[in-house]
Scaffold this active site. Structure first.
Site, PDB file in Angstrom:
ATOM      1  N   LYS A  68      19.063 -19.977 -37.710  1.00 12.94           N
ATOM      2  CA  LYS A  68      19.321 -19.171 -38.918  1.00 12.94           C
ATOM      3  C   LYS A  68      18.350 -19.608 -40.005  1.00 12.94           C
ATOM      4  CE  LYS A  68      21.125 -21.143 -41.900  1.00 12.94           C
ATOM      5  NZ  LYS A  68      21.704 -22.004 -42.952  1.00 12.94           N
ATOM      6  N   ASP A 110      28.506 -21.034 -42.262  1.00 12.25           N
ATOM      7  CA  ASP A 110      27.428 -20.231 -41.672  1.00 12.25           C
ATOM      8  C   ASP A 110      27.838 -19.546 -40.366  1.00 12.25           C
ATOM      9  OD1 ASP A 110      25.434 -20.557 -43.562  1.00 12.25           O
ATOM     10  OD2 ASP A 110      24.674 -22.402 -42.649  1.00 12.25           O
TER      11      ASP A 110
END
Ligand code: C5P
Length: 271
Positions: free
Chosen positions: A9, A127
């Site tokens: 990410k 996340d």
């Protein structure tokens, strides 16, 4: 057997806009995903077990301390599985490693066991929700509010980690001003250069405090300076340099590798 790539990410921007009473910070971040990641493979078994291999497996726990294990437990039933995790991404690195692994495990196990995803995935980490839908998204709240953005232009990046693990809480703690302006609306741009120009006007508010804790991050940013935009991802220490082509990314990656053979350096796509 079900396999999933747990893509790295990347926070192209990360604005910290406030802090909740429970200490969590409010974020406004444009997130996208790299073409590289860890690999998760799940297969049916009587009990839950986890093995970790791959170039960056050293020190990664194979028990309930691993987010992959916690992800399996979140389903709340005692179906078994053997999960194999191949660690290609550095740990505590600002690119979602553990969260991406957890999200990929949730998706793999939901398919293997033919059950819906658990509801409380945010419990695994802020996340994890964004890593469940690995595409360009704007992230709000502490990470649980996601909104669509215009498709990114074709984009490549060099990812560099100097080999220093950096836990997230100390970086947030080192941020003195917690209420900062939001990110501008993400525009629909066709070229990597235009898009990098827009990104350059946005920020990662955690970059300066992270450099204060781990000064080598500034050296990484300096090494990435020939790219269209060099910035830290998440709470660091991994930084990215945006590039307009695979060739540009490969040339820069090779140059950095030659000068810093001990750094983790990867040329990849972003989407
Ligand atoms: O949710 P996750 O476990 O990834 O977060 C690690 C730590 O980072 C939290 O315990 C918190 O200290 C900090 N954090 C925060 N605000 C967020 C996300 C994480 O303060 N939005």
């Amino acid at each position: 057997m079900v396999s999933r790539l747990a893509r790295a990410k990347i926070n192209l921007t990360l604005h910290v806009t406030g802090q909740r009473r429970d200490g969590y910070h409010l974020l406004d971040s444009l997130v996208c995903f790299a073409g590289v990641g860890d690999q998760i493979t799940a297969q049916s078994a009587d009990h839950l077990s986890l093995s970790v291999e791959g170039p960056l497996a050293s020190g990664v726990p194979t028990d309930e301390r691993n987010l992959v294990w916690k992800a399996a437990e979140l389903f709340g039933h005692d179906s078994g599985a053997h999960i194999s995790l191949t660690k290609n991404l550095p740990n505590a690195a600002g690119i979602g490693g553990g969260s991406a692994d957890a999200a990929a495990s949730l998706l793999a196990l939901a398919e293997l066991w033919d059950v819906p995803l658990p509801e409380n995935v945010l419990d695994l980490g802020a996340d994890v929700p964004v890593c469940l839908a690995p595409m360009a998204l704007r992230m709000h709240g502490i990470g649980e509010k996601l909104s669509l953005v215009p498709a990114l232009p074709p984009l490549w990046a060099v990812l560099v980690n100097p080999g220093v693990a950096l836990e997230t809480p100390p970086v947030f703690n080192a941020l003195t001003v917690k209420e900062n302006p939001e990110m501008e609306c993400v525009p629909d741009l066709q070229s990597a250069a235009e898009f990098a120009g827009w990104c350059a006007l946005q920020r990662n508010d955690l970059q300066a405090p992270a450099i204060g804790l781990v000064p080598v991050i500034q050296d990484v940013l300096n090494a990435l300076a020939p790219s269209l935009l060099a910035r830290m991802s998440g709470s660091g220490a991994t930084c990215f340099g945006l590039c307009a082509s695979a060739e540009d990314a490969e040339i820069l990656a090779n140059f950095i590798r030659a000068n810093h053979p001990d750094w983790w350096v990867v040329a990849t796509t972003l989407s």
